[in-house]
Design a protein around this motif. Sequence first.
Motif, short mmCIF file in Angstrom:
data_model
loop_
_atom_site.label_atom_id
_atom_site.label_comp_id
_atom_site.label_asym_id
_atom_site.label_seq_id
_atom_site.Cartn_x
_atom_site.Cartn_y
_atom_site.Cartn_z
N PHE A 116 0.82 -1.21 0.00
CA PHE A 116 0.00 0.00 0.00
C PHE A 116 0.85 1.26 0.00
O PHE A 116 0.55 2.23 -0.70
N SER A 117 1.91 1.27 0.77
CA SER A 117 2.72 2.49 0.90
C SER A 117 3.45 2.86 -0.38
O SER A 117 4.03 3.94 -0.47
N SER A 118 3.42 1.99 -1.37
CA SER A 118 4.05 2.31 -2.65
C SER A 118 3.14 3.15 -3.56
O SER A 118 3.59 3.62 -4.60
N TYR A 119 1.89 3.32 -3.14
CA TYR A 119 0.90 3.95 -4.00
C TYR A 119 0.44 5.30 -3.47
O TYR A 119 0.19 5.45 -2.27
N ALA B 4 -9.01 5.66 -5.22
CA ALA B 4 -8.22 5.20 -6.34
C ALA B 4 -6.74 5.20 -5.95
O ALA B 4 -6.34 5.94 -5.05
N ALA B 5 -5.97 4.39 -6.65
CA ALA B 5 -4.55 4.26 -6.34
C ALA B 5 -3.73 4.26 -7.63
O ALA B 5 -4.18 3.80 -8.68
N VAL B 6 -2.53 4.77 -7.50
CA VAL B 6 -1.61 4.76 -8.64
C VAL B 6 -0.19 4.63 -8.11
O VAL B 6 0.16 5.18 -7.07
N PHE B 7 0.64 3.91 -8.87
CA PHE B 7 2.03 3.71 -8.46
C PHE B 7 2.88 4.92 -8.80
O PHE B 7 3.64 5.40 -7.97
N GLU B 8 2.72 5.44 -10.00
CA GLU B 8 3.46 6.64 -10.41
C GLU B 8 2.49 7.81 -10.44
O GLU B 8 1.62 7.89 -11.30
N TRP B 9 2.66 8.71 -9.52
CA TRP B 9 1.70 9.79 -9.26
C TRP B 9 2.03 11.00 -10.13
O TRP B 9 2.55 12.00 -9.65
#
Length: 123
Positions: free
Chosen positions: A28-31, A96-101
Amino acid sequence: LQLVESGGGLVQAGGSLRLSCVASGRTFSSYAMGWFRQAPGKEREFVSSCSWNCASTYYADSVKGRFTISRDNAKNTVYLQMNSLQPDDTAVYYCAAVFEWSAPMWPGGYDYWGQGTQVTVSS
């Protein structure tokens, strides 16, 4: 990454709600995380977003000063505290979640979505 929202409901104008979104399946903390909402007949719109540790946050002008985004990476959860709710806040709220923000306020910039939770504010 799976996302499940909760905390929606019916509230009177001026009231408060806290939405939660629990993530599972990946780190989770990667997103970076975002909250969006969609009212009937309208497009999905940005509400708020935050970086992996919420050191950086964004808010829509319509919710600034009323809504607060936060996250607890130990609990794999992002929150949206909503105060001074108004009837115009009525919508289905999605996390919503994204890896590269790279596009914090654009729905297309997110890769994973929850199923949504209904928020209804009565006047």
